[in-house]
Design a protein around this motif. Structure first.
Motif, PDB file in Angstrom:
ATOM      1  N   LEU A 430       3.783   0.827  -8.344  1.00 49.02           N
ATOM      2  CA  LEU A 430       4.682   1.000  -7.203  1.00 49.02           C
ATOM      3  C   LEU A 430       5.313  -0.331  -6.803  1.00 49.02           C
ATOM      4  O   LEU A 430       4.661  -1.378  -6.886  1.00 49.02           O
ATOM      5  CB  LEU A 430       3.938   1.591  -5.996  1.00 49.02           C
ATOM      6  CG  LEU A 430       3.136   2.886  -6.213  1.00 49.02           C
ATOM      7  CD1 LEU A 430       1.667   2.566  -6.452  1.00 49.02           C
ATOM      8  CD2 LEU A 430       3.273   3.805  -5.019  1.00 49.02           C
ATOM      9  N   ASP A 431       6.567  -0.264  -6.355  1.00 49.57           N
ATOM     10  CA  ASP A 431       7.276  -1.417  -5.815  1.00 49.57           C
ATOM     11  C   ASP A 431       7.590  -1.154  -4.350  1.00 49.57           C
ATOM     12  O   ASP A 431       8.075  -0.067  -3.991  1.00 49.57           O
ATOM     13  CB  ASP A 431       8.585  -1.660  -6.575  1.00 49.57           C
ATOM     14  CG  ASP A 431       8.345  -2.151  -7.992  1.00 49.57           C
ATOM     15  OD1 ASP A 431       7.240  -2.677  -8.254  1.00 49.57           O
ATOM     16  OD2 ASP A 431       9.244  -1.986  -8.843  1.00 49.57           O
ATOM     17  N   GLN A 432       7.317  -2.149  -3.511  1.00 48.69           N
ATOM     18  CA  GLN A 432       7.533  -1.980  -2.075  1.00 48.69           C
ATOM     19  C   GLN A 432       9.020  -2.044  -1.741  1.00 48.69           C
ATOM     20  O   GLN A 432       9.764  -2.869  -2.266  1.00 48.69           O
ATOM     21  CB  GLN A 432       6.772  -3.038  -1.291  1.00 48.69           C
ATOM     22  CG  GLN A 432       6.768  -2.791   0.208  1.00 48.69           C
ATOM     23  CD  GLN A 432       5.819  -3.731   0.938  1.00 48.69           C
ATOM     24  OE1 GLN A 432       5.521  -4.824   0.447  1.00 48.69           O
ATOM     25  NE2 GLN A 432       5.345  -3.325   2.105  1.00 48.69           N
ATOM     26  N   VAL A 433       9.436  -1.150  -0.849  1.00 54.35           N
ATOM     27  CA  VAL A 433      10.827  -1.099  -0.413  1.00 54.35           C
ATOM     28  C   VAL A 433      11.020  -2.076   0.737  1.00 54.35           C
ATOM     29  O   VAL A 433      10.219  -2.106   1.684  1.00 54.35           O
ATOM     30  CB  VAL A 433      11.202   0.329   0.036  1.00 54.35           C
ATOM     31  CG1 VAL A 433      12.628   0.362   0.572  1.00 54.35           C
ATOM     32  CG2 VAL A 433      11.029   1.310  -1.109  1.00 54.35           C
ATOM     33  N   ASP A 434      12.062  -2.878   0.665  1.00 48.76           N
ATOM     34  CA  ASP A 434      12.401  -3.792   1.746  1.00 48.76           C
ATOM     35  C   ASP A 434      12.990  -2.982   2.895  1.00 48.76           C
ATOM     36  O   ASP A 434      14.066  -2.376   2.768  1.00 48.76           O
ATOM     37  CB  ASP A 434      13.405  -4.834   1.255  1.00 48.76           C
ATOM     38  CG  ASP A 434      13.755  -5.859   2.329  1.00 48.76           C
ATOM     39  OD1 ASP A 434      13.116  -5.831   3.405  1.00 48.76           O
ATOM     40  OD2 ASP A 434      14.670  -6.673   2.090  1.00 48.76           O
ATOM     41  N   LEU A 435      12.296  -2.930   4.026  1.00 45.51           N
ATOM     42  CA  LEU A 435      12.747  -2.107   5.149  1.00 45.51           C
ATOM     43  C   LEU A 435      14.076  -2.578   5.716  1.00 45.51           C
ATOM     44  O   LEU A 435      14.777  -1.810   6.394  1.00 45.51           O
ATOM     45  CB  LEU A 435      11.680  -2.093   6.252  1.00 45.51           C
ATOM     46  CG  LEU A 435      10.323  -1.498   5.875  1.00 45.51           C
ATOM     47  CD1 LEU A 435       9.392  -1.477   7.085  1.00 45.51           C
ATOM     48  CD2 LEU A 435      10.474  -0.100   5.293  1.00 45.51           C
TER      49      LEU A 435
END
Length: 455
Positions: A430-435
């Motif tokens: 998984l890659d974290q989404v930049d909010l």
């Protein structure tokens, strides 16, 4: 003659003469019916329920008392005989259950013969000035308790709390209520302003001297709540209409006086019968109102503060807080492509062959997965930072495990979940989404704008 407005109400003692011959017989009957339904059945039941909650009574006991306040088992009989509905008193968070509506019908059916008997037995009485004063006091503090409760959980943003999943959920998938909650939660100042108006009205209602102004403000607040509940299908329509009724009953004399003042007519001080028949009794009642109002203010503030830190915007965040895109998904070592099968039956449970699009960690005790068709499914979850494990369960007590993973974070914005799901080995990268990529949270406020920012 110039306009003369005297805001301070005049309370008449028992020794003062009042002409009690002005109540029309129809008005007396209407008052008796209103006293039974609105005063005892609605306002009285709510205020008792609210006070029991502030005293720390167990929730189950409060729910059982609420069941009897709904005129159980007579309501059961009305539900079956008149509506062919078996009444269920289970607390669901909705204020518009069949039990709530049927209990109101039952109350009205009970009030009709009670009013008739009362009218016959008390037919010689020409007015109910003092009982009317007690009726207004009961309605007033019912309104105080309700506005305090709902106002505090907005003033400390809890009622409409921000949820990460709303950032990726398609707008068209949301219910009207979810849309209202989402847009309100995105602006804490707006939600807090709504709460401040409700709390201000409640505080003004505590003292007789300011109750008139508080009742007028309560009408405005209640109208806004009713409008929102009716237009966004919020399941608190029945109680919102009751609050508007309480506020209107209290504010009607003040609104009439205000209209007369605006028309340039003289306005005399309002005159109401004393609750008790002596100056000392009047002082005692005033002190009792201050104490009760203070108790409700403190109790609801403490409850709201606790809720704010438990499930409101000040709640703890998951150790893996964020929105994570699933970039790789394998089952037993075989990659699962990101293909959508819209005809596949949805069970609501995780399927190892059903590839997730996103994983969302928001609250510590839960996890939400977004499927490839953009639908969302949430699970009770437990993240153990010491063992670096994530456990999904069917229940909040984690007795029935659905899946267990170990996790690793090669980088701060990367996550690997490796474990068992449905008895098969599953691995996700998984890659974290930049909010900050979501304008709804990153846009901010601007005094000066060259063009409208509408996208």
């Amino acid at each position: 003659m110039g306009t003369q407005v005297l805001a301070r109400p005049s309370v008449e003692s028992a020794g003062e003469h009042r002409d009690e011959s002005g109540w029309h017989p129809a008005v007396r009957v209407l008052f008796r019916f209103t006293f039974v339904t609105v005063g005892i059945g609605m306002a009285g039941a709510w205020l008792l329920h609210a006070l029991l909650r502030t005293l720390g009574l167990p929730q189950q006991a409060v729910a059982e008392i609420g069941k009897w306040l709904a005129l159980h088992p007579l309501t059961d009989w009305v539900g079956i005989r008149l509506f062919d509905v078996r009444v269920d008193y289970t607390v669901t968070g909705s204020g518009d259950t069949a039990a709530k509506w049927i209990s109101v019908v039952t109350l009205i059916l009970v009030a009709i013969p009670v009013t008739a008997v009362w009218s016959v037995l008390d037919r010689r009485r020409t007015a109910y000035d003092r009982l009317y004063a007690w009726f207004r006091l009961l309605v007033r503090f019912t309104l105080v308790s309700a506005l305090m409760l709902y106002g505090m959980i907005k003033l400390m943003p809890t009622q409409m709390s921000f949820n990460l999943e709303r950032l990726v959920e398609p707008f068209g998938h949301m219910s009207p209520m979810a849309v209202l909650w989402a847009q309100s939660s995105l602006s804490e100042p707006y939600e807090m302003a709504l709460g401040a108006a409700e709390v201000t009205a409640a505080v003004l209602l505590i003292l007789p001297l300011t109750a008139g102004l508080g009742s007028v403000l309560a009408v405005i607040v209640a109208l806004q709540v009713v409008l929102m509940n009716l237009t966004f299908d919020v399941p608190v329509k029945l109680f919102a209409l009751q609050l508007l009724l309480y506020a209107t009953l209290l504010a009607a004399p003040e609104l009439a006086r205000l209209v007369r003042a605006l028309l340039g007519r003289a306005v005399e001080p309002s005159r109401r019968a004393a609750l008790l028949g002596s100056p000392r009794g009047h002082r005692l009642m005033l002190g009792a109102q201050v104490l009760l109002g203070s108790w409700l203010l403190v109790a609801t503030a403490v409850e709201a503060y606790d809720g704010w830190h438990t499930y409101g915007n000040a709640r703890p965040k998951s150790p893996l807080y964020g929105i994570w895109n699933v970039t790789e998904y394998t089952v037993d070592g075989q990659p699962v492509p990101a293909l959508v099968d819209f005809d596949a039956p949805g069970t609501g449970l995780p399927n190892p062959t059903e590839r997730f699009r996103r994983i969302i960690f928001d609250i510590p005790q839960g996890m939400t997965a977004q499927r490839l068709d953009d639908s969302l499914v949430s699970f009770p979850a437990r993240v153990d930072t010491g063992k670096q494990t994530v456990t999904l369960s069917k229940d909040t007590s984690h007795q029935l495990t659905l899946a267990s993973f170990t996790y690793a974070r090669p980088q701060d914005d990367q996550l690997v979940l490796d474990g068992k799901l449905g008895g098969r080995s599953v691995r996700m990268r998984l890659d974290q989404v930049d909010l900050a990529q979501f304008p709804v949270v990153s846009r901010g406020f601007h005094w000066v704008q060259a063009t409208p920012y509408y996208q």
